[in-house]
Design an enzyme around this catalytic site. Structure first.
Site, PDB file in Angstrom:
ATOM      1  N   GLU A  54       1.713  -0.404  -4.991  1.00 42.99           N
ATOM      2  CA  GLU A  54       0.847   0.652  -5.293  1.00 42.99           C
ATOM      3  C   GLU A  54       1.659   1.803  -5.733  1.00 42.99           C
ATOM      4  O   GLU A  54       2.068   2.485  -4.465  1.00 42.99           O
ATOM      5  CB  GLU A  54      -0.248   0.896  -4.313  1.00 42.99           C
ATOM      6  CG  GLU A  54      -1.214   2.012  -4.537  1.00 42.99           C
ATOM      7  CD  GLU A  54      -1.971   2.266  -3.443  1.00 42.99           C
ATOM      8  OE1 GLU A  54      -3.331   2.648  -3.882  1.00 42.99           O
ATOM      9  OE2 GLU A  54      -1.745   2.397  -2.326  1.00 42.99           O
ATOM     10  N   ASP A  57       1.013  -1.235  -0.124  1.00 44.82           N
ATOM     11  CA  ASP A  57      -0.073   0.115   0.033  1.00 44.82           C
ATOM     12  C   ASP A  57       1.054   1.343   0.200  1.00 44.82           C
ATOM     13  O   ASP A  57       1.798   1.402   0.602  1.00 44.82           O
ATOM     14  CB  ASP A  57      -1.205  -0.044   1.294  1.00 44.82           C
ATOM     15  CG  ASP A  57      -1.907   1.232   1.289  1.00 44.82           C
ATOM     16  OD1 ASP A  57      -2.605   1.158   0.429  1.00 44.82           O
ATOM     17  OD2 ASP A  57      -1.678   1.878   2.432  1.00 44.82           O
TER      18      ASP A  57
END
Length: 654
Positions: A371, A336
């Site tokens: 990401e 993330d």
């Protein structure tokens, strides 16, 4: 139990050896560290950690056993302007805790962002670390090690995936156990996915703001204990680890990989108004990026940012990843806000954490997916991650939507994204699999909502619809919301089919959001992070089984096309791809940039994808040879000229 022996500086965390427990704690700026252990009635006993090697404090408690509850009190300077917030009145969670007792409550005794230290003791309300034994019988478990070219990822939430599944035993719905149940394994195999990517399973907390509104953090991107499984999805906290490992073992037996979404960019301590329960009190200056005024750099939008260039924090991150691999046999990670991993504070491909991962013989061999952005300056880094990282490709997501929905994308741009965005990812020796193609993900509209809503509808989140992106590239086809007349529903269906076919027949690694294959809707909420309810739980009884069958057929078709499974860049004349116009002639320069959105893509010289993104039915001429439409597409057996409706059709050379 006796006083602490000096113990060892490794392994990190609390380690049971059959006779006692070795405790370690990293803190570069601490002056003294106390280990606090609690009996069953909550009585506390404190021991100074007697050893220190470098910045690691350590001690050994003979006679201690799994089940022991413990925490730390860390002594040092209170100098907020310099980033130091030591306060021994606050009991702190072990960053390496394998199990946690208690939740992180919105309680004034846990708040530690004051200008002056709060000397009120918080042990009565603070979560406690728990010693565990990691022993488990893996039997003959073996990692599937699916090649990137064959990989199809399925992103899912542990609870939301199975909580409403009528064929599962009631008591295991929404749990780790359900993931490995034969009903779910059979579904994954029938669908054809090769990797289950789970939203965060490490223990997380609900933000104080959500608690005050009566909401909870559902997605899990607010990490509290990076080495501990979130206990809410297990029969009990004590059995969570074994239940999760049972599921991994069952999935591996079926050839399905398990990828964990992991949050190594911030912690649930949030900003200075957030709770102090671990890193802030252990060594604030080392664990976080600190501004000159002592506050946090907020490159995550969550209040703080982990300093993953600090050697002690790099080691913490790597040990966390190795723990999940070695103890739970996971097959990879999705990171993330991964640009934080490369901050020094500017982003660098040779940042310390990247270098450590590349040098690790364990971590460098599994699937690593970034990401590739954060919200700080210079945080957008799509295409810039070093090998062996793959990356979420937002260029593909936006281009696919713009091509089929608002219809404001050129054929040339679409083809570039279809070909794994070689302009972005063909560098540093990376292969097409480095482009993780997606239409949707947990954040944003579901696929059904992309064709039903022009505007987000996030009122239920309690932020007056201010949260969530406004750049959705969606098209409600003439009516906002679900439902509508038959012709509208058919147009929406055609758009969904075209988008799914684009995703699953493009070069790169496709990622499918769980529920998109059976028409799940969040009723226009494109940021359902705090919606632990029927809005986010997949309704299996209302699933569009025709769409599921369509999706499964596309995945089977994908696995038959060497140009897609080979994971090598397409080159002129290599037989992998030819780009043709509607008359089966090579596209001209003008057609690439200005022509109608009509094209044919010939893959591996025997699979033809005919594309019509206009609003008109169009005759196309197929290349020479005998062609037949293949499942899941209808058509003549051997047409030479055919009419293609809005959408696409795939033919195979006879």
């Amino acid at each position: 139990m006796t006083q602490l022996a000096i113990g060892e500086a490794t392994p990190h965390g609390a380690t049971y050896d059959g006779h006692g427990v070795n405790f370690t704690l990293f803190s570069a700026h601490a002056e003294r560290v106390e280990l606090c252990v609690f009996d069953s009635r909550g009585n506390e006993r404190r021991y100074d950690l007697p050893g220190r090697r470098g910045d690691v404090w350590h001690g050994y408690l003979a006679g201690a056993r799994p089940g022991l509850r413990y925490g730390y009190r860390v002594h040092g300077p209170w100098q907020p302007a310099q980033g130091h917030r030591f306060n021994p009145a606050k009991l702190l969670l072990d960053p390496y805790a394998r199990q946690v007792e208690g939740e992180l409550k919105d309680h004034p005794l846990l708040h530690g962002g004051h200008d002056e230290p709060d000397y009120r003791d918080n042990a009565a309300v603070a979560p406690k670390s728990v010693v565990i034994s990691d022993h488990y019988d893996w039997e003959d478990d073996a990692a599937p090690r699916t090649p990137w070219g064959k990989t199809v990822i399925y992103e899912a939430h542990v609870k939301g995936l199975t909580y409403l599944h009528p064929e599962l035993p009631q008591e295991i719905r929404g749990t780790y156990k359900a993931l490995g149940h034969p009903v779910m394994v059979a579904y994954f195999k029938q669908l054809g996915i090769t990797a289950l990517e789970l939203l965060p399973v490490a223990q997380f907390a609900s933000e104080p703001r959500l608690q005050r509104m009566g909401l909870t953090n559902y997605w899990g991107y607010n990490p509290m204990a990076m080495f501990a499984l979130h206990p809410a999805w297990a029969s009990s906290p004590e059995t969570a680890l074994d239940e999760f490992r049972d599921a991994v073992k069952a999935l591996h037996r079926a050839g399905i990989e398990v990828i964990l979404d992991i949050v190594l960019n911030h912690s649930a301590e949030l900003d200075l108004d957030g709770p102090t329960f671990s890193l802030r009190g252990i060594d604030n200056r080392s664990y976080y990026w600190i501004r000159d005024d002592g506050d946090y750099h907020n490159w995550t939008g969550c209040g703080n940012t982990l300093n993953l260039s600090h050697p002690g924090v790099v080691e913490y991150a790597c040990e966390c990843l190795r723990y999940w691999m070695e103890t739970c046999h996971v097959d990879g990670f999705r990171f993330d806000l991964a640009s934080v991993m490369g901050r020094t504070p500017t982003f660098r491909q040779d940042a310390p954490l990247f270098a450590a991962i590349k040098a690790c013989p364990v971590l460098s061999t599994v699937k690593l997916i970034a990401e590739p952005w954060d919200i700080g300056e210079g945080g957008y880094q799509v295409g810039n991650f070093p090998p062996p990282f793959a990356e979420w490709n937002d260029h593909f997501r936006d281009a696919a939507r713009r091509f089929w929905l608002p219809r404001n994308l050129t054929t040339g741009e679409f083809a570039c994204r279809f070909a794994a965005s070689s302009d972005v990812f063909k560098r540093n020796g990376r292969a097409p699999g480095a482009s993780v193609n997606l239409l949707t993900a947990h954040d944003g509209f579901t696929l059904r909502d992309c064709v039903c809503f022009n505007q987000k509808h996030n009122e239920a989140n309690g932020e007056e619809n201010r949260d969530g992106t406004n750049s959705n590239y969606s098209d409600n086809h003439g009516k906002e919301g679900l439902g509508g007349p038959l012709d509208l529903m058919e147009r929406r269906r055609d758009s969904i089919h075209a988008l799914l076919a684009t995703l699953l027949l493009s070069q790169g690694t496709p990622m499918l959001l769980a529920g998109d294959e059976h028409g799940h809707s969040q009723h226009g909420n494109n940021n359902a992070y705090c919606q632990d309810n029927a809005l986010t739980w997949l309704d299996w009884q209302q699933a569009n089984r025709g769409l599921t069958t369509f999706t499964a057929a596309l995945i089977r078709l994908r696995q038959q096309i060497p140009a897609l499974t080979g994971n090598s860049w397409w080159e002129e004349g290599d037989g992998n791809v030819r780009w043709l116009n509607k008359n089966a002639q090579p596209l001209s320069a003008d057609e690439w940039q200005n022509g109608p959105k009509l094209m044919q893509i010939l893959l591996s010289d025997r699979f033809l994808i005919a594309i019509n993104a206009t609003l008109e039915v169009t005759d196309i001429v197929l290349p020479e040879g005998e062609w037949r439409a293949v499942p899941p597409f209808a058509g003549e057996d051997n047409p030479v000229i055919t009419a293609v409706w809005q959408g696409l059709c795939v033919f195979q050379r006879g």
